[in-house]
Design an enzyme around this catalytic site. Structure first.
Site, PDB file in Angstrom:
ATOM      1  N   TYR A 116       0.907  -1.133  -0.013  1.00 57.29           N
ATOM      2  CA  TYR A 116       0.150   0.020   0.053  1.00 57.29           C
ATOM      3  C   TYR A 116       0.877   1.078  -0.076  1.00 57.29           C
ATOM      4  CZ  TYR A 116      -2.826   3.915   1.349  1.00 57.29           C
ATOM      5  OH  TYR A 116      -3.440   5.119   1.519  1.00 57.29           O
ATOM      6  N   GLU A 135      -3.442   7.638  -3.711  1.00 60.30           N
ATOM      7  CA  GLU A 135      -3.234   6.422  -3.275  1.00 60.30           C
ATOM      8  C   GLU A 135      -3.045   5.050  -4.284  1.00 60.30           C
ATOM      9  OE1 GLU A 135      -5.766   4.908   0.523  1.00 60.30           O
ATOM     10  OE2 GLU A 135      -6.849   4.458  -1.369  1.00 60.30           O
TER      11      GLU A 135
END
Lengths: 291, 389
Positions: free
Chosen positions: B112, B200
């Site tokens: 992530y 993101e």
């Protein structure tokens, strides 16, 4: 006494010739605030309302009129630069009323103000008023009254509600501060709490928070550590759905964080009297001070 | 403002961040054509991904793997025009209008990577985690030690050593470590360049041959910067937004649709939220959040009223204006003017306080229209709730 501004404060208004700026400057002057200068690039040399000199730069206003507080009404596209100009000119306090400044601009501006030793209040805020002494902002002067309560809030109109109650109950305010509804404010609840703690005339603090961020939790940590004054708090947004921006750029529950419930819990645990309706803020403070 | 995955990936590519090869399609035939091209170039399967502004698509059936162009066409047909319900949408879901068809990737590691604003530290923060593919909020709750953070100094930007520290922290070494560190710097730069509030990549993958690829892409733009970014405004997809919210924004009003029965019109965001809370305390439920601004004029009030009356399930309206700079008499005139033009078939409760409120209340009382006046906020809320039942 009061904090941040008083009768000695000498105000320079940036954006004094704009429609918002000129209207509110008149209101501040009418309230008795010492507005000593205005700044609008290109309009240096004119007089505002036939008495307040207008300069092209803030540094001239500081040099020639001794301004120590800037009130900023410059539109969002130019506001970041205006705040930096005020800081660089050496004012001790810059009050930025402007709403809609990009958050990344504010990251830079906040760092810049720190490097120059200037306190920034706002942006996206109603300003600060020390009743009976000086009004540096857009709040209605007449609901305020000189007194003993410090008010700190992320909201504008909701603050006027609380102030109105304090006035009617005879408690009044030492200073009422709107820290603004943006995610990157120059002045925090914690900063204001510390200043009120140093003020001998402030007998209690009203803290009005709202969803989003962790400013209330940070305030709770300071209060839990033997804060000398009683604090009454209301947090707006219990019914706000997650992920939605509630009017203020900073009022958003992100990733399940920043809810009203979390904030109320942190404040209650710190010994704050948390009320569930803004209608009873004044009453709660009266009960604490008389009990 | 949110961007679609395919829009975000285009911006990633321009920044030098590698994304899977693919193309966007709004018909099943177009999807098949993209898939045929990808299979022709050697893909062993393709992903069909619904393009909606909501996360958690996988859980709602919005991401499917196809092993032939025919299957890609079939999956696309099944998605387009339907409502996709994910953990982030309401039960009504969101309409799927296009899909992204991408070559399947050979995943060795899922990570992530995100950049957002750290409000307490007042700067940008890069967040990385070895738990790729999971919602970062869940990782934060269940395995907080798996989250790494580096603050970005506003004066200097993210430094190379910080990117390396993150990449090593993720357990990477050698080629993948260097590749990930490069992507971290590129993403931090993109965050800054795009005036974003969030960028993101979840998951950021390391492929079997050590390539670092953004398998997903999410970009949120700071609404406050749109005045200087016409290039980004072009990427706005109005069909993803609530009709009334769009109409309100055209009149400089802030409106959020909610699912209750009492319409609210308030000046100031904090007071508007407090009014909603007070309605809930009184046993009712707000139909919306509507902030007419701290300096509302008669015209804004009239526009707000028109929008408010379009809300479904409306059973009462509560107007709460605390006159500061805004004058009560002007607001009253706005209300009277609006009620004259807009058909109102629900009871209206009005609370006016502050500057010229007396005069405003007198104007309302003298008009031929029907209002219920209230003094305090809780009185106003109780009356509105009572009348909505």
């Amino acid at each position: 006494m009061s904090i941040m501004v008083d009768g000695e404060s000498r105000i320079v208004v940036q954006g004094i010739t704009g429609s918002e700026g000129s209207f509110h400057t008149s209101q501040c002057i009418e309230y008795g605030t010492q507005v000593v200068a205005g700044v609008t690039p290109g309009k240096g040399g004119m007089l505002f309302e036939e008495k307040v000199p207008v300069f092209n730069t803030v540094s001239e206003a500081v040099e020639k009129e001794g301004a120590d507080v800037a009130m900023i009404f410059v539109p969002p596209a130019f506001a970041a630069d205006a705040v930096k100009e005020a800081a660089d000119a050496g004012v001790r306090l810059a009050v930025c009323i402007t709403e809609g400044i990009p958050a990344l601009d504010m990251v830079e501006v906040v760092a810049y103000c720190k490097s120059r030793g200037t306190r920034l209040l706002g942006p996206n805020c109603p300003g600060v008023i020390s009743p009976g002494k000086a009004k540096v902002g857009i709040m209605p002067g007449f609901v305020h009254q000189e007194g003993s309560i410090g008010v700190i809030s992320r909201s504008g109109t909701l603050t006027y509600e609380a102030v109105d109650q304090l006035t009617r109950l005879g408690l009044g305010q030492t200073t009422s501060i709107g820290i603004g509804g943006d995610p990157i404010p120059g002045t925090s609840f914690v900063d204001c709490l510390e200043m009120f703690a140093e003020d001998p005339d402030t007998k209690g603090v009203v803290l009005i928070g709202e969803i989003g961020g962790t400013a209330e939790e940070e305030a709770a940590a300071v209060i839990a550590d033997d804060y000398p004054l009683p604090v009454v708090s209301f947090i707006a947004g219990s019914t706000a759905p997650p992920g939605k921006r509630m009017g203020h750029a900073g009022a958003i529950i992100a990733g399940g964080k920043g809810t009203a419930a979390e904030k109320m819990k942190a404040l209650s645990e710190a010994g704050v009297t948390v009320v569930d309706s803004p209608s009873v803020i004044g009453q709660a403070m009266t009960e604490i001070l008389s009990g | 403002m949110k961007l679609h995955e395919y829009q975000s990936k285009k911006l990633f590519q321009q920044q030098g961040i590698k994304v899977p090869e693919g193309g966007v399609a709004d018909t099943p035939a177009a999807a098949r054509a993209v898939a045929e091209d990808l299979f022709g170039k050697g893909a062993s399967r393709v992903a069909v991904k619904a393009q909606v502004h909501a996360g958690g698509r996988g859980k709602g059936g919005g991401i499917k793997l196809a092993s032939s162009p025919e299957e890609a066409e079939l999956f696309t047909e099944g998605m387009l025009g339907t409502s996709l319900v994910t953990p982030q949408t309401g039960p009504e879901g969101v309409q799927v209008r296009s899909v992204l068809i991408e070559a399947g990737a050979d995943i060795a590691t899922e990570l992530y990577l995100g950049v957002t604003l750290d409000r307490s530290n007042q700067c940008a923060v890069v967040i990385a985690s070895s738990e790729g593919g999971m919602a970062i909020e869940e990782v934060a709750a269940e395995k907080p030690e798996a989250i790494l953070r580096e603050l970005v100094d506003p004066g200097w930007g993210l430094q190379g050593f910080q990117a390396r520290r993150l990449a090593y922290g993720l357990g990477l070494t050698g080629v993948p470590q260097r590749g990930a560190a490069k992507v971290i710097l590129q993403l931090a730069q993109l965050f800054q360049d795009l005036d974003s509030s969030l960028v993101e990549i979840n998951p950021l993958i390391i492929t079997a041959d050590d390539e670092v690829v953004a398998l997903d892409a999410k970009i949120n733009i700071d609404d406050n910067c749109l005045f200087r970014r016409p290039d980004l405004v072009e990427l706005r997809d109005l069909s993803e937004e609530d009709v009334l919210e769009v109409e309100a924004s055209e009149h400089n009003l802030t409106y959020n649709a909610l699912d209750g029965t009492i319409g609210c019109m308030v000046n100031g965001a904090g007071l508007a939220m407090a009014t909603m809370d007070e309605i809930l305390l009184a046993g009712g439920s707000p139909a919306n959040f509507l902030d007419v601004g701290g300096s509302a004029s008669a015209e804004t009030v009239a526009n707000a009223f028109r929008i408010l009356m379009k809300a479904p399930d409306l059973q009462a309206v509560l107007i709460n204006i605390c006159g500061g700079i805004v004058r009560g008499d002007r607001v009253a005139k706005g209300i009277i003017e609006a009620l004259d033009q807009v058909e109102v078939n629900v009871p209206v409760v009005v609370r006016l306080q502050g500057t010229n409120a007396e005069e405003g209340r007198r104007l309302l009382a003298e008009s031929s229209l029907e209002f219920t006046l209230a003094e305090t906020l809780n009185e106003a809320a109780s009356k509105a709730v009572e009348m909505s039942q």
